[in-house]
Write a protein that holds these residues in place. Structure first.
Motif, PDB file in Angstrom:
ATOM      1  N   PHE A  72       0.729  -1.109  -0.022  1.00 51.66           N
ATOM      2  CA  PHE A  72      -0.006   0.060   0.004  1.00 51.66           C
ATOM      3  C   PHE A  72       0.823   1.269  -0.107  1.00 51.66           C
ATOM      4  CE2 PHE A  72      -2.488  -3.191   2.646  1.00 51.66           C
ATOM      5  CZ  PHE A  72      -3.488  -3.383   1.577  1.00 51.66           C
ATOM      6  N   GLU A  76      -2.956   5.316  -0.162  1.00 55.69           N
ATOM      7  CA  GLU A  76      -3.959   4.202  -0.159  1.00 55.69           C
ATOM      8  C   GLU A  76      -3.993   3.593   1.570  1.00 55.69           C
ATOM      9  OE1 GLU A  76      -3.165   1.732  -4.091  1.00 55.69           O
ATOM     10  OE2 GLU A  76      -1.840   1.337  -2.592  1.00 55.69           O
ATOM     11  N   ALA A  77      -2.948   4.188   2.413  1.00 57.43           N
ATOM     12  CA  ALA A  77      -3.089   3.687   3.780  1.00 57.43           C
ATOM     13  C   ALA A  77      -3.644   4.771   4.513  1.00 57.43           C
ATOM     14  CB  ALA A  77      -1.754   3.398   4.282  1.00 57.43           C
ATOM     15  N   SER A  83     -13.748   4.831   7.270  1.00 56.31           N
ATOM     16  CA  SER A  83     -13.625   3.199   7.057  1.00 56.31           C
ATOM     17  C   SER A  83     -14.525   3.356   5.515  1.00 56.31           C
ATOM     18  CB  SER A  83     -14.434   2.269   8.136  1.00 56.31           C
ATOM     19  OG  SER A  83     -15.700   2.878   8.534  1.00 56.31           O
ATOM     20  N   ASN A 100     -11.318  -3.846  -2.248  1.00 55.57           N
ATOM     21  CA  ASN A 100     -10.388  -2.866  -1.342  1.00 55.57           C
ATOM     22  C   ASN A 100     -11.110  -2.569  -0.100  1.00 55.57           C
ATOM     23  OD1 ASN A 100      -7.641  -2.011  -2.391  1.00 55.57           O
ATOM     24  ND2 ASN A 100      -8.880  -2.137  -4.029  1.00 55.57           N
ATOM     25  N   MET A 102     -10.978  -0.013   3.872  1.00 55.05           N
ATOM     26  CA  MET A 102     -10.389   0.462   5.222  1.00 55.05           C
ATOM     27  C   MET A 102     -11.296  -0.159   6.318  1.00 55.05           C
ATOM     28  SD  MET A 102      -7.817   2.246   6.581  1.00 55.05           S
ATOM     29  CE  MET A 102      -7.013   3.190   5.346  1.00 55.05           C
ATOM     30  N   HIS A 185      -8.074   0.731  12.716  1.00 60.72           N
ATOM     31  CA  HIS A 185      -8.262   0.441  11.076  1.00 60.72           C
ATOM     32  C   HIS A 185      -7.154  -0.507  10.805  1.00 60.72           C
ATOM     33  CE1 HIS A 185      -9.694   4.307  12.188  1.00 60.72           C
ATOM     34  NE2 HIS A 185     -10.742   4.058  11.220  1.00 60.72           N
ATOM     35  N   ARG A 187      -6.123  -1.619   6.584  1.00 56.94           N
ATOM     36  CA  ARG A 187      -6.063  -1.448   4.999  1.00 56.94           C
ATOM     37  C   ARG A 187      -6.054  -2.710   4.516  1.00 56.94           C
ATOM     38  NH1 ARG A 187      -7.043  -0.859   0.463  1.00 56.94           N
ATOM     39  NH2 ARG A 187      -6.573   0.707  -0.822  1.00 56.94           N
ATOM     40  N   ARG A 189      -6.841  -5.896   1.282  1.00 60.63           N
ATOM     41  CA  ARG A 189      -6.652  -5.499  -0.363  1.00 60.63           C
ATOM     42  C   ARG A 189      -6.845  -7.152  -0.761  1.00 60.63           C
ATOM     43  NH1 ARG A 189      -3.571  -1.886  -3.393  1.00 60.63           N
ATOM     44  NH2 ARG A 189      -1.834  -3.055  -2.587  1.00 60.63           N
ATOM     45  N   ILE A 211      -3.198   0.359  10.555  1.00 62.66           N
ATOM     46  CA  ILE A 211      -2.573   1.461  10.367  1.00 62.66           C
ATOM     47  C   ILE A 211      -2.139   2.300  11.550  1.00 62.66           C
ATOM     48  CG2 ILE A 211      -3.394   3.935   9.715  1.00 62.66           C
ATOM     49  CD1 ILE A 211      -3.543   1.693   7.567  1.00 62.66           C
TER      50      ILE A 211
END
Length: 241
Positions: A72, A76-77, A83, A100, A102, A185, A187, A189, A211
């Protein structure tokens, strides 16, 4: 402790075998304990090699990508947008694409999963195996336990029982357990890997990065295979050797 783990594992396998004779496992999410992590291979692959993914070598179902580090970017992060989750539109062959998200615990469902049997992802040529269980699952890219996404055609692909109930669930549980215990959170994918115009994905790539800290961090590829079964990825039809 080692003997105790072996006993628990044997009991679990026996229980799964008994359960398989009573229910359609293509619709069941099985939660597996942490010591199944020992099944994860230390084999490595680069992100560039995924574009020309070699055939499954018959041994390493789960492969680490880029040293198990997700790719990421800082953008992207970012959690500036809070969210969220997004799914790719189905392609011209009706195949799913990258999903994808969050993730945050506020997105997790409060109700049980509903029926998803109305969804028929590409390559769905269901087959009952010799042990009387089903070969394929309607497999979520972003697991139901993460966001409550249910019968979304953009989020369901044809995955083997081995991929979905043995390997993928390990990493989904790691993320879900972290979300439940924190206010942080992740991230996330998941990318299905198709070869040319084949209808069944050869593998899926899963990436996750917490994160607020580095407690959750992985980048792995899981081959869409089933022990003892030969699969035609062009159609999803399978045969026992």
């Amino acid at each position: 402790m080692k003997h105790k783990s072996k006993f628990i594992l044997a009991a679990l396998i026996s229980l799964l075998g008994f359960t398989a004779s009573l229910v359609d496992l293509s619709e069941v999410d099985v939660q597996l304990p942490a010591f199944f992590d020992e099944w994860t291979s230390q084999e490595q692959i680069s992100a560039e090699e995924i574009e020309n993914l070699p055939d499954y070598d018959g041994q390493n179902v789960v492969i680490q990508v880029n040293g198990n580090r997700p790719s990421f970017t800082a953008e992207e992060a970012s959690i500036d947008a809070g969210s969220w989750q997004t799914f790719s539109d189905l392609d011209s062959l009706n195949r799913v694409g990258v999903a994808n998200a969050m993730l945050h615990r506020s997105m997790m469902p409060t109700e049980e999963r509903g029926d998803i049997s109305n969804v028929y992802p590409t390559g769905w040529n269901q087959k009952k195996l010799e042990n009387n269980v089903w070969l394929y699952n309607r497999s979520h890219l972003i697991g139901f336990q993460m966001t409550g996404e249910n019968d979304n055609w953009k989020n369901l692909f044809t995955g083997t029982q081995q991929l979905n109930q043995i390997h993928m669930v390990q990493f989904e549980n790691e993320v879900a357990n972290y979300l439940r215990k924190t206010n942080n959170h992740v991230r996330y994918r998941v990318t299905p890997i198709f070869r040319e115009r084949e209808l069944l994905p050869r593998a899926i790539q899963m990436e996750a990065q917490s994160i607020e800290n580095n407690d959750v961090q992985f980048n792995i590829l899981i081959h869409n295979v089933q022990n003892g079964v030969t699969i035609d990825y062009q159609t999803g039809k399978a045969t026992n050797p």
